[in-house]
Scaffold this motif. Structure first.
Motif, mmCIF file in Angstrom:
data_model
loop_
_atom_site.group_PDB
_atom_site.id
_atom_site.type_symbol
_atom_site.label_atom_id
_atom_site.label_comp_id
_atom_site.label_asym_id
_atom_site.label_seq_id
_atom_site.Cartn_x
_atom_site.Cartn_y
_atom_site.Cartn_z
ATOM 1 N N GLY A 1 0.768 -1.224 -0.068
ATOM 2 C CA GLY A 1 0.044 -0.034 -0.041
ATOM 3 C C GLY A 1 1.014 1.113 0.047
ATOM 4 O O GLY A 1 2.030 1.448 0.001
ATOM 5 N N GLY A 2 0.166 2.345 0.028
ATOM 6 C CA GLY A 2 0.947 3.805 -0.003
ATOM 7 C C GLY A 2 1.463 4.038 1.278
ATOM 8 O O GLY A 2 0.798 3.824 2.339
ATOM 9 N N ARG A 3 2.719 4.483 1.276
ATOM 10 C CA ARG A 3 3.509 4.652 2.367
ATOM 11 C C ARG A 3 2.735 5.725 3.443
ATOM 12 O O ARG A 3 2.446 5.408 4.785
ATOM 13 C CB ARG A 3 4.868 5.358 2.171
ATOM 14 N N SER A 4 2.367 6.889 2.973
ATOM 15 C CA SER A 4 1.731 7.826 3.905
ATOM 16 C C SER A 4 0.416 7.146 4.566
ATOM 17 O O SER A 4 0.331 7.397 5.924
ATOM 18 C CB SER A 4 1.605 8.942 3.250
ATOM 19 N N PHE A 5 -0.523 6.687 3.653
ATOM 20 C CA PHE A 5 -1.751 6.255 4.319
ATOM 21 C C PHE A 5 -1.582 5.310 5.108
ATOM 22 O O PHE A 5 -2.167 5.027 6.245
ATOM 23 C CB PHE A 5 -2.743 5.993 3.096
ATOM 24 N N PHE B 1 -4.490 2.637 -8.943
ATOM 25 C CA PHE B 1 -3.726 1.419 -9.244
ATOM 26 C C PHE B 1 -3.013 1.086 -7.880
ATOM 27 O O PHE B 1 -1.519 1.182 -7.505
ATOM 28 C CB PHE B 1 -2.642 1.716 -10.053
ATOM 29 N N GLY B 2 -3.546 0.688 -6.801
ATOM 30 C CA GLY B 2 -3.141 0.809 -5.374
ATOM 31 C C GLY B 2 -3.050 -0.739 -4.833
ATOM 32 O O GLY B 2 -2.874 -1.697 -5.487
ATOM 33 N N CYS B 3 -3.443 -0.932 -3.821
ATOM 34 C CA CYS B 3 -3.355 -2.163 -2.880
ATOM 35 C C CYS B 3 -4.203 -3.471 -3.624
ATOM 36 O O CYS B 3 -3.696 -4.644 -3.529
ATOM 37 C CB CYS B 3 -3.898 -2.245 -1.500
ATOM 38 N N ASN B 4 -5.442 -3.009 -4.153
ATOM 39 C CA ASN B 4 -6.290 -4.134 -4.725
ATOM 40 C C ASN B 4 -5.885 -4.453 -6.017
ATOM 41 O O ASN B 4 -5.973 -5.605 -6.221
ATOM 42 C CB ASN B 4 -7.641 -3.637 -4.740
ATOM 43 N N THR B 5 -5.244 -3.833 -6.780
ATOM 44 C CA THR B 5 -4.526 -4.114 -8.122
ATOM 45 C C THR B 5 -3.184 -5.093 -7.693
ATOM 46 O O THR B 5 -3.016 -5.670 -8.630
ATOM 47 C CB THR B 5 -4.110 -2.762 -9.141
ATOM 48 N N TRP B 6 -2.505 -4.583 -6.791
ATOM 49 C CA TRP B 6 -1.615 -5.264 -6.149
ATOM 50 C C TRP B 6 -1.897 -6.753 -6.015
ATOM 51 O O TRP B 6 -1.332 -7.919 -6.473
ATOM 52 C CB TRP B 6 -0.657 -4.708 -4.915
ATOM 53 N N THR B 7 -2.881 -6.781 -5.051
ATOM 54 C CA THR B 7 -3.614 -8.291 -4.870
ATOM 55 C C THR B 7 -3.896 -9.201 -6.111
ATOM 56 O O THR B 7 -3.756 -10.321 -6.187
ATOM 57 C CB THR B 7 -4.733 -8.052 -3.817
ATOM 58 N N ALA B 8 -4.619 -8.294 -7.070
ATOM 59 C CA ALA B 8 -5.135 -8.866 -8.434
ATOM 60 C C ALA B 8 -3.938 -9.489 -9.036
ATOM 61 O O ALA B 8 -3.937 -10.499 -9.383
ATOM 62 C CB ALA B 8 -6.010 -7.844 -8.903
ATOM 63 N N ARG B 9 -2.848 -8.569 -9.200
ATOM 64 C CA ARG B 9 -1.827 -9.024 -9.825
ATOM 65 C C ARG B 9 -0.926 -10.500 -9.163
ATOM 66 O O ARG B 9 -0.498 -11.208 -9.941
ATOM 67 C CB ARG B 9 -0.708 -8.172 -9.851
ATOM 68 N N ALA B 10 -0.846 -10.394 -7.995
ATOM 69 C CA ALA B 10 -0.509 -11.623 -7.321
ATOM 70 C C ALA B 10 -1.168 -12.843 -7.458
ATOM 71 O O ALA B 10 -0.672 -14.036 -7.692
ATOM 72 C CB ALA B 10 -0.432 -11.447 -5.627
ATOM 73 N N LEU B 11 -2.589 -12.766 -7.418
ATOM 74 C CA LEU B 11 -3.611 -13.883 -7.846
ATOM 75 C C LEU B 11 -3.354 -14.344 -9.263
ATOM 76 O O LEU B 11 -3.345 -15.516 -9.693
ATOM 77 C CB LEU B 11 -4.969 -13.450 -7.231
#
Length: 231
Positions: A98-102, A196-206
Motif C-alpha cells: 500500500g501507500g506509505r503515507s496512508f 492502481f493501489g493495494c487491490n490491483t497489487w492483490t489482483a496481480r499476485a493472484l
C-alpha cells in the motif's frame, strides 16, 4: 446568465466524468485478465498445494498464506525484523502492499489526515505490511479462499517476495512503525496511486498464481466480483 450556463456546464461534465469512472470500474471487473483461462491439464494429477485467503476491508485487501516451516523459512526476514513467526497460536502470514503515507499515518479511520489522502490520490512511495493471525473462521463475507496447486503457490510466494524493496539482498524494514507487537512494515517496490493501489497489487499476485481477475480492480468489491465471475 453566463454564470448559470457555466455552472451547468461544469455540473454536466462532472456527471460525465463520474459516469465514465463508474463504467470503467464495472467493465474492469467484467473483462477478465488474462483474457483466456489457464489451460487445464486433465491428463495430469493436480500437485498438492496450499489454501490461501483474500482478506477484504472497505478499501483494502490482504493475502494470507499458511504459516508453516516452509513459509517461515521463505520469509525469515520478517521474523528477524520482529514479526513473531514462531508464535504458538499463529496460523496465517498476512501480506499487504500500500501507500506509505496512508498506511503508516492512518492505523485507524479516526486518525485520517488530509496529507495521506492527498498522497494516495496522487503518487506516493509504497510499503509492504506483514502480520500474523491465528485461526480464521470461514466462511465470512470479507474472506475468500482459494486452493492453489504447488507450482501456483510457489509463483505467489515469488511474487510476494519480489514486492519487497532490497538494499543489496537485504529487505529494508521501516523502523519505528507498526500497528501492534506482531506486525512490521517494510520498504516496497513500486509507487502507489489509489487507482492502481493495494487491490490491483492483490489482483496481480493472484494472476501470478494462475487465477483470472478483472482487468482493473481498484476496489475490494470489484476484485471479489471478478474472482467469482472468472474462476
Amino acid at each position: 446568465m453566463s454564470r448559470k450556463r457555466g455552472f451547468w456546464r461544469v455540473l454536466r461534465w462532472t456527471a460525465y466524468g463520474v459516469s465514465a469512472l463508474v463504467f470503467a470500474v464495472i467493465l474492469g471487473a467484467i473483462v477478465p485478465r488474462p483474457l483466456l483461462p489457464k489451460a487445464a491439464m486433465a491428463s495430469l494429477p493436480a500437485a498438492v498445494g496450499e489454501r490461501i485467503l483474500i482478506l477484504s476491508g472497505p478499501i483494502h485487501t490482504d493475502i494470507a498464506i499458511p504459516l508453516n516451516d516452509e513459509t517461515r523459512a521463505r520469509f525469515a526476514f520478517a521474523g528477524e525484523a520482529g514479526v513473531p513467526l514462531d508464535h504458538p497460536a499463529a496460523r496465517w502470514l498476512i501480506f499487504g502492499w500500500g501507500g506509505r503515507s496512508f498506511y503508516l499515518e492512518t492505523p485507524t479511520w479516526s486518525e485520517l489526515k488530509p496529507m495521506p489522502v492527498f498522497r494516495a490520490l496522487t503518487v506516493d512511495r509504497s510499503v509492504m505490511h506483514v502480520d500474523i493471525a491465528g485461526a480464521i473462521i470461514e466462511p465470512q463475507p470479507s474472506i475468500a479462499s482459494v486452493d492453489l496447486e504447488r507450482g501456483e503457490f510457489e509463483n505467489l510466494m515469488t511474487f510476494i517476495a519480489g514486492s519487497f524493496a532490497r538494499n543489496g539482498n537485504a529487505v529494508v524494514p521501516v523502523e519505528g512503525f507498526s500497528y501492534g507487537y506482531a506486525d512490521r512494515f517494510f520498504e516496497a517496490q513500486g509507487t502507489f496511486n489509489a487507482l492502481f493501489g493495494c487491490n490491483t497489487w492483490t489482483a496481480r499476485a493472484l494472476r501470478e498464481a494462475g487465477l483470472q481477475t478483472g482487468f482493473w480492480n481498484p476496489l475490494p468489491s470489484t476484485l471479489g466480483l471478478s474472482l467469482r465471475l472468472h474462476n
